[in-house]
Design a protein around this motif. Structure first.
Motif, PDB file in Angstrom:
ATOM      1  N   ARG A 212      19.016 -48.330 -17.861  1.00  0.00           N
ATOM      2  CA  ARG A 212      19.755 -47.319 -17.652  1.00  0.00           C
ATOM      3  C   ARG A 212      19.403 -46.132 -18.669  1.00  0.00           C
ATOM      4  O   ARG A 212      20.414 -45.154 -18.483  1.00  0.00           O
ATOM      5  N   ILE A 213      18.626 -46.217 -19.565  1.00  0.00           N
ATOM      6  CA  ILE A 213      18.287 -45.060 -20.219  1.00  0.00           C
ATOM      7  C   ILE A 213      17.460 -44.186 -19.641  1.00  0.00           C
ATOM      8  O   ILE A 213      16.041 -44.536 -19.156  1.00  0.00           O
ATOM      9  N   ILE A 214      17.611 -42.900 -19.436  1.00  0.00           N
ATOM     10  CA  ILE A 214      16.653 -41.678 -19.053  1.00  0.00           C
ATOM     11  C   ILE A 214      16.631 -40.902 -20.256  1.00  0.00           C
ATOM     12  O   ILE A 214      17.524 -40.026 -20.665  1.00  0.00           O
ATOM     13  N   LYS A 215      15.378 -40.354 -20.558  1.00  0.00           N
ATOM     14  CA  LYS A 215      15.024 -39.310 -21.382  1.00  0.00           C
ATOM     15  C   LYS A 215      15.423 -37.786 -20.583  1.00  0.00           C
ATOM     16  O   LYS A 215      14.940 -37.478 -19.544  1.00  0.00           O
ATOM     17  N   GLY A 216      16.327 -37.340 -21.126  1.00  0.00           N
ATOM     18  CA  GLY A 216      16.721 -35.992 -20.556  1.00  0.00           C
ATOM     19  C   GLY A 216      15.737 -35.033 -20.908  1.00  0.00           C
ATOM     20  O   GLY A 216      14.816 -34.808 -21.590  1.00  0.00           O
ATOM     21  N   ALA A 217      15.343 -33.903 -20.110  1.00  0.00           N
ATOM     22  CA  ALA A 217      14.458 -32.845 -20.303  1.00  0.00           C
ATOM     23  C   ALA A 217      14.563 -32.016 -21.408  1.00  0.00           C
ATOM     24  O   ALA A 217      15.796 -31.779 -21.815  1.00  0.00           O
ATOM     25  N   MET A 218      13.538 -32.082 -22.274  1.00  0.00           N
ATOM     26  CA  MET A 218      13.136 -31.182 -23.382  1.00  0.00           C
ATOM     27  C   MET A 218      12.072 -30.467 -23.379  1.00  0.00           C
ATOM     28  O   MET A 218      10.852 -30.954 -22.645  1.00  0.00           O
ATOM     29  N   SER A 219      12.014 -29.219 -23.896  1.00  0.00           N
ATOM     30  CA  SER A 219      11.083 -28.413 -23.793  1.00  0.00           C
ATOM     31  C   SER A 219       9.723 -29.128 -24.713  1.00  0.00           C
ATOM     32  O   SER A 219       9.928 -29.145 -26.047  1.00  0.00           O
ATOM     33  N   GLU A 220       8.849 -29.383 -24.030  1.00  0.00           N
ATOM     34  CA  GLU A 220       7.441 -29.908 -24.905  1.00  0.00           C
ATOM     35  C   GLU A 220       6.637 -28.705 -25.475  1.00  0.00           C
ATOM     36  O   GLU A 220       6.053 -28.771 -26.390  1.00  0.00           O
ATOM     37  N   ALA A 221       6.413 -27.608 -24.613  1.00  0.00           N
ATOM     38  CA  ALA A 221       5.569 -26.364 -24.989  1.00  0.00           C
ATOM     39  C   ALA A 221       4.058 -26.721 -25.507  1.00  0.00           C
ATOM     40  O   ALA A 221       3.485 -26.474 -26.470  1.00  0.00           O
ATOM     41  N   LEU A 222       3.615 -27.650 -24.705  1.00  0.00           N
ATOM     42  CA  LEU A 222       2.416 -28.404 -25.117  1.00  0.00           C
ATOM     43  C   LEU A 222       1.123 -27.895 -24.159  1.00  0.00           C
ATOM     44  O   LEU A 222      -0.241 -28.247 -24.300  1.00  0.00           O
ATOM     45  N   ALA A 223       1.492 -27.115 -23.106  1.00  0.00           N
ATOM     46  CA  ALA A 223       0.457 -26.328 -22.064  1.00  0.00           C
ATOM     47  C   ALA A 223      -0.424 -25.442 -22.568  1.00  0.00           C
ATOM     48  O   ALA A 223      -0.061 -24.731 -23.792  1.00  0.00           O
ATOM     49  N   ASN A 224      -1.567 -25.150 -22.111  1.00  0.00           N
ATOM     50  CA  ASN A 224      -2.283 -23.907 -22.278  1.00  0.00           C
ATOM     51  C   ASN A 224      -1.835 -22.829 -21.831  1.00  0.00           C
ATOM     52  O   ASN A 224      -0.943 -22.696 -20.949  1.00  0.00           O
ATOM     53  N   ARG A 225      -2.463 -21.911 -21.910  1.00  0.00           N
ATOM     54  CA  ARG A 225      -2.076 -20.249 -21.635  1.00  0.00           C
ATOM     55  C   ARG A 225      -2.042 -20.237 -19.728  1.00  0.00           C
ATOM     56  O   ARG A 225      -1.376 -19.665 -19.387  1.00  0.00           O
ATOM     57  N   GLU A 226      -2.922 -21.221 -19.421  1.00  0.00           N
ATOM     58  CA  GLU A 226      -2.759 -21.436 -17.950  1.00  0.00           C
ATOM     59  C   GLU A 226      -1.760 -22.244 -17.482  1.00  0.00           C
ATOM     60  O   GLU A 226      -1.630 -22.414 -16.242  1.00  0.00           O
ATOM     61  N   GLY A 227      -0.879 -22.730 -18.301  1.00  0.00           N
ATOM     62  CA  GLY A 227       0.262 -23.602 -17.764  1.00  0.00           C
ATOM     63  C   GLY A 227      -0.218 -25.088 -17.410  1.00  0.00           C
ATOM     64  O   GLY A 227       0.444 -25.554 -16.540  1.00  0.00           O
ATOM     65  N   GLN A 228      -1.372 -25.589 -17.870  1.00  0.00           N
ATOM     66  CA  GLN A 228      -1.822 -26.807 -17.414  1.00  0.00           C
ATOM     67  C   GLN A 228      -1.507 -27.777 -18.193  1.00  0.00           C
ATOM     68  O   GLN A 228      -1.578 -27.914 -19.508  1.00  0.00           O
ATOM     69  N   PRO A 229      -0.958 -28.987 -17.707  1.00  0.00           N
ATOM     70  CA  PRO A 229      -0.842 -30.244 -18.389  1.00  0.00           C
ATOM     71  C   PRO A 229      -2.181 -30.870 -19.100  1.00  0.00           C
ATOM     72  O   PRO A 229      -3.075 -30.546 -18.619  1.00  0.00           O
TER      73      PRO A 229
END
Length: 414
Positions: A18-35
């Motif tokens: 029953r445990i869900i990680k809620g959304a938090m900003s990772e700020a890990l993508a490059n300038r093009e917004g790619q994972p």
């Protein structure tokens, strides 16, 4: 057996606990917004720590509307291979993954994008106006385009193998801006009455459903309140929950607040009765009420710190899932420890730089934790004693660089 350890099914998808990680900003993508590999490292660590489900940080549906540097953008199939690799990490460990789809509306730092848009051209409070500019009011054609962007991003996420998406309708982002009379002053079908103000959310939901399959999970994150005078009323909030439930939403995550009144970080939410504080979660009293109004699954995030408090919330029926966010940034294996009956190890406290205007904005509640995520993604241990001031100065420097680059690109496009 602890409630936390019990499996739960939504449609044909099993959540192993029953445990869900809620959304938090990772700020890990490059300038093009790619994972990239950093996302894979971070989510693999959480998956191996026993999580039943992880909701990603903000994923933007429009490259022209990013809320911060380093945010992932999904608007085409350009990054389908990387997204598929990300989705498969969860499957390998039995961790369900939902991608949080978002449009920031007016909540974009000045200079990051060519312009900011919103339901109405409402400026921020004086305290935040130095950071966030006054947006331009969206045209109806632009509103319809954004609705379809959410749907297309959801389609791509399903194709990549994610189990579902979460629509970000809280914390002052665009959907929340449409819902609130403080930020929505429109006089057309998208503003005025609560029925009109919720139209944007409902049309996004319908469009997402139309572009995804029956077993794809569609969740939404909604505010219990804006915590601002003149904001959405409690009766209006209840009507929004009832309307999206009637449409067939699978899961609602209950949160609250905006950048101007950040209750999601505990800044406003702990002005509560002692009996409410004893229940730990910031929004559990509201969940008690809304449980009587809707039939979908409910998730409450914010404030949970003990196994006893989490199990009591599940036992009461107020919620079906426990949302945890900040504790997982400093305890990667927290899920396994909770299920073993051990409480959160590190008390979550406000992150303070010592710079008053910065600390009032609660921006450190995002960027300090993002620094922890980067360490985890690189295979390092998180550091609960990390200097907030050092992190803020690094963030300010990177933001200036991103804004200058954005202005340079804008001149090239002009």
């Amino acid at each position: 057996m602890l409630h936390l350890a019990q499996a739960r099914q939504i449609k044909n998808i099993t959540f192993k606990n029953r445990i869900i990680k809620g959304a938090m900003s990772e700020a890990l993508a490059n300038r093009e917004g790619q994972p990239n590999e950093l996302h894979f490292g971070l989510y693999d660590a959480w998956a191996k720590g026993g999580l039943g489900c992880a909701i990603s940080g903000n994923v933007m549906v429009d490259f022209r509307a990013k809320n911060e540097p380093g945010v992932v953008v999904v608007e085409t199939e350009r990054d389908l291979a990387q997204l598929t690799q990300w989705a498969n990490l969860g499957k390998a460990q039995g961790m369900v993954q939902l991608i949080q789809l978002s449009h920031p509306g007016r909540q974009c730092p000045k200079g990051l994008n060519k312009e900011t848009v919103a339901p109405s051209a409402v400026p921020f409070s004086p305290m935040l106006a130095t950071t966030f500019g006054t947006p331009r009011e969206l045209t109806e054609a632009e509103i319809l385009d954004i609705i379809q962007r959410f749907a297309e991003s959801a389609r791509i996420c399903e194709k990549a193998g994610f189990e579902g998406v979460q629509l970000h309708g809280a914390h002052g982002y665009l959907i929340s801006q449409f819902l609130s009379p403080l930020t929505n002053k429109r006089q057309d079908q998208w503003g005025g009455s609560i029925e009109n103000r919720m139209r944007f959310l409902l049309e996004i939901y319908r469009a997402v459903r139309a572009k995804t399959t029956e077993n794809f999970i569609v969740a939404v994150k909604l505010n219990s309140a804006d915590f601002q005078r003149g904001g959405i009323t409690e009766d209006e909030v209840v009507s929004v929950f009832q309307a999206i439930d009637a449409e067939g939403i699978d899961l609602i995550e209950i949160s609250g607040g905006t950048y101007e009144a950040p209750a999601m970080a505990g800044v406003k939410a702990d002005k509560r009765k002692p009996s409410s504080i004893a229940r730990e979660a910031y929004f559990l009293d509201f969940a008690d009420n809304i449980r009587k109004q809707v039939g979908c699954h409910l998730m409450v995030t914010g404030g949970f710190r003990t196994v006893q408090g989490m199990n009591a919330a599940l036992d009461s029926g107020a919620c079906d899932f426990i949302g945890l966010a900040r504790p997982l940034a400093v305890e990667v294996d927290l899920t396994d420890r909770l299920i073993a009956g051990q409480d959160v190890r590190y008390a979550v406290k406000p992150i303070k730089t010592g710079i008053p205007f910065v600390d009032k904005m609660a921006i450190m509640e995002i960027i300090w934790y993002a620094a922890q995520f980067k360490a985890i993604a690189q295979g390092k241990q998180p550091n609960p004693k990390l200097s907030p001031l050092k992190i803020f100065l690094g963030y300010a420097k990177s933001n200036v660089k991103a804004m200058l680059q954005g202005r340079l690109n804008s001149r090239k496009q002009a």
